[in-house]
Design an enzyme around this catalytic site. Structure first.
Site, PDB file in Angstrom:
ATOM      1  CE1 TYR A   1     -45.931 -25.145  28.571  1.00 29.00           C
ATOM      2  CE2 TYR A   1     -48.116 -25.835  27.870  1.00 29.00           C
ATOM      3  CZ  TYR A   1     -47.205 -25.575  28.878  1.00 29.00           C
ATOM      4  OH  TYR A   1     -47.578 -25.752  30.184  1.00 29.00           O
TER       5      TYR A   1
ATOM      6  CD  GLU B   1     -44.433 -26.299  31.696  1.00 25.82           C
ATOM      7  OE1 GLU B   1     -45.450 -25.598  31.827  1.00 25.82           O
ATOM      8  OE2 GLU B   1     -43.323 -25.988  32.189  1.00 25.82           O
TER       9      GLU B   1
END
Length: 397
Positions: A118, A206
Site C-alpha cells: 500500500y 493512493e
C-alpha cells in the site's frame, strides 16, 4: 476533483510510474475489442474487468472480476456495466457503473514471488507537511489492517523546503522488506509517485495495491487520485477529466452559480455567507438539538440570482423541514440576499416549511423591509444562538 482509476493511471504514466495497462469502455462490444488490443506477452487469455466509479472497495462489492476467455469477458462486462455497485464507501444507495476498465493480468508467475503493498501521498494538516503512508499489507483489507494492526501502517513526512530526499525513498523501500531489483524499482516508484503528487497539485494519490510482480517490477494495479480544485486554474487541461455523473446533482448545480454547497444528512437547510460563519451556524444548530442538511456559503459576491439558486437547491432536498438564513453583511449586502429569497419564493410558489432569517450588517434594515413587505411567513432573529434555538422550536411545533 476525483478521478477514475483509468484517468489516474494515465497521469501516473506521464511520470514514469509503471501501471497495470487497460482500456476504459462503456459498451460490451467495446470491451471485447479492448481485450484484443491489450498485449499479453505470456500468451494467456486472462483479463480483469473493473468498474469505474469514484469509490473504493469495488472488489468486495462485485465490481472487479477475472475473465479467463472472451466468452467470460463478455459475461463479466455484461454483469458489471450498468449495475448499481454498493461498496463500503458508496453507502447503501450505491453508484451506477457507466464505464469499465479492461485491464491486463499482472499476477503471473508463482504466488510466493508476488506481494501487494500500500502506498499513498497526501497532506498531513496537523504537521503541515506532505506524508507518504505505506504498508506491507496492501490489498482489499487495508482498512482492517489500519484498524486491527496500526503498527503495520508506516509514515514518512516530507520537509516542504527540501522535498522528498533520496534517502527517504530508500528508507521506504527498505522498510517494505525489498531487496535487489525490487528494491531499486520501489525507490523509483516512490520518487515518481511523489513527483506526480506535487506537480499535479494533487490532494491525494493512493495506490492499493502496488504490486511486486514475480519478475520484481513494481506496478500500480489501482489508482485513486484527487486533484485540488483550488489549483485547477494551473491545470486547465485536466478540467475535462471531471465526471459530473459521479457527483451529487445538487452540488453540480451549485457549482454553476459559484456556490460552495455540500449536502449533509440533516433536516435544517442553511444559507450563510462565509465559510467560517457557515461552520459556526452548523455547530450552533447541532448544539441547539438540530441537524444541518447542508453547508451553503453564498460567498461575498452573492446577488439575487445566486441567492435564489441556493434557495432552490436547499428546497430540492425532501429532508429539509426548516431553513435558516444567516447573513452578516460585510462584503455581501443583506438586501441582495433578501431580494433573492423573495424572488425564489415568488417563482417557486407555496413554501410550506418555516424560514428563519438573521440579517445583520450592510443594508440590514433595507433587507428587513424587503422581507416584511414580501408577505413571506418568516421568523426573524438577532443573535445566532436565538436563530438556532428558533429553528428547533418551529420544528418541534
Amino acid at each position: 476533483m476525483n478521478l477514475h482509476e483509468y484517468q489516474g493511471k494515465e497521469l501516473l504514466k506521464r511520470y514514469h510510474v509503471a501501471v497495470q495497462e487497460g482500456i476504459a469502455v462503456d459498451t460490451v462490444d467495446a470491451a471485447i475489442e479492448a481485450s484484443k488490443q491489450l498485449k499479453n506477452e505470456r500468451g494467456t487469455q486472462i483479463w480483469v474487468v473493473k468498474a469505474q466509479i469514484h469509490a473504493g472497495g469495488r472488489g468486495k462489492g462485485g465490481g472487479v472480476k477475472i475473465a479467463t476467455s472472451l466468452d467470460k469477458l463478455k459475461e463479466k462486462a455484461e454483469q458489471i456495466l450498468g449495475m448499481n455497485l454498493i461498496t463500503p464507501q458508496t453507502g447503501a444507495k450505491g453508484k451506477r457503473v457507466n464505464k469499465i476498465l479492461i485491464a491486463e493480468d499482472v499476477y503471473y508467475g508463482e504466488e510466493k514471488d508476488r506481494h501487494e503493498y500500500y502506498v499513498s501521498v497526501l497532506l498531513d494538516r496537523e504537521k503541515k507537511r506532505n506524508v507518504i503512508i505505506y504498508s506491507v499489507e496492501g490489498g482489499m483489507d487495508i482498512e482492517e489492517v489500519a484498524s486491527k494492526t496500526p503498527e503495520k501502517i508506516l509514515k514518512e513526512w516530507i520537509d516542504p523546503k527540501n522535498g522528498l530526499q533520496a534517502f527517504q525513498a530508500r528508507k521506504i523501500a527498505f522498510n517494505l522488506g525489498l531487496s535487489g531489483d525490487a528494491y531499486k524499482n520501489m525507490v523509483s516508484f516512490i520518487t515518481n509517485i511523489y513527483r506526480a503528487y506535487v506537480e499535479l497539485d494533487a490532494a491525494m494519490i493512493e495506490v492499493n495495491p502496488a504490486l511486486k510482480t514475480a519478475d520484481n517490477k513494481i506496478i500500480a494495479v489501482d489508482s485513486k487520485m484527487r486533484l485540488d480544485d483550488n489549483a485547477l486554474y494551473r491545470h486547465k487541461e485536466y478540467g475535462d477529466l471531471r465526471d459530473i455523473t459521479e457527483e451529487d446533482s445538487t452540488e453540480v448545480e451549485a457549482s454553476h452559480y459559484n456556490l460552495n454547497f455540500i449536502k449533509l444528512d440533516g433536516n435544517v437547510g442553511c444559507m450563510v455567507n462565509g465559510a467560517g460563519l457557515a461552520m459556526a451556524t452548523m455547530d450552533m444548530i447541532k448544539l441547539a438539538g438540530g441537524s444541518p442538511a447542508n453547508f451553503l456559503d453564498v460567498g461575498g459576491t452573492a446577488n439575487a440570482q445566486t441567492t435564489e439558486a441556493g434557495f432552490r437547491i436547499i428546497l430540492s432536498d425532501p429532508n429539509v423541514k426548516a431553513i435558516l438564513i444567516n447573513i452578516f453583511g460585510g462584503i455581501v449586502r443583506c438586501d441582495r440576499v433578501a431580494q433573492g429569497v423573495v424572488d425564489a419564493y415568488k417563482n417557486i410558489g407555496t413554501i410550506n416549511i418555516p424560514i428563519i432569517v438573521r440579517l445583520q450588517g450592510t443594508n440590514a434594515e433595507v433587507a428587513k423591509e424587503i422581507i416584511d413587505q414580501s408577505g413571506l411567513k418568516v421568523f426573524s432573529a438577532i443573535e445566532l444562538k436565538e436563530a438556532a434555538e428558533l429553528v428547533n422550536k418551529v420544528l418541534a411545533a
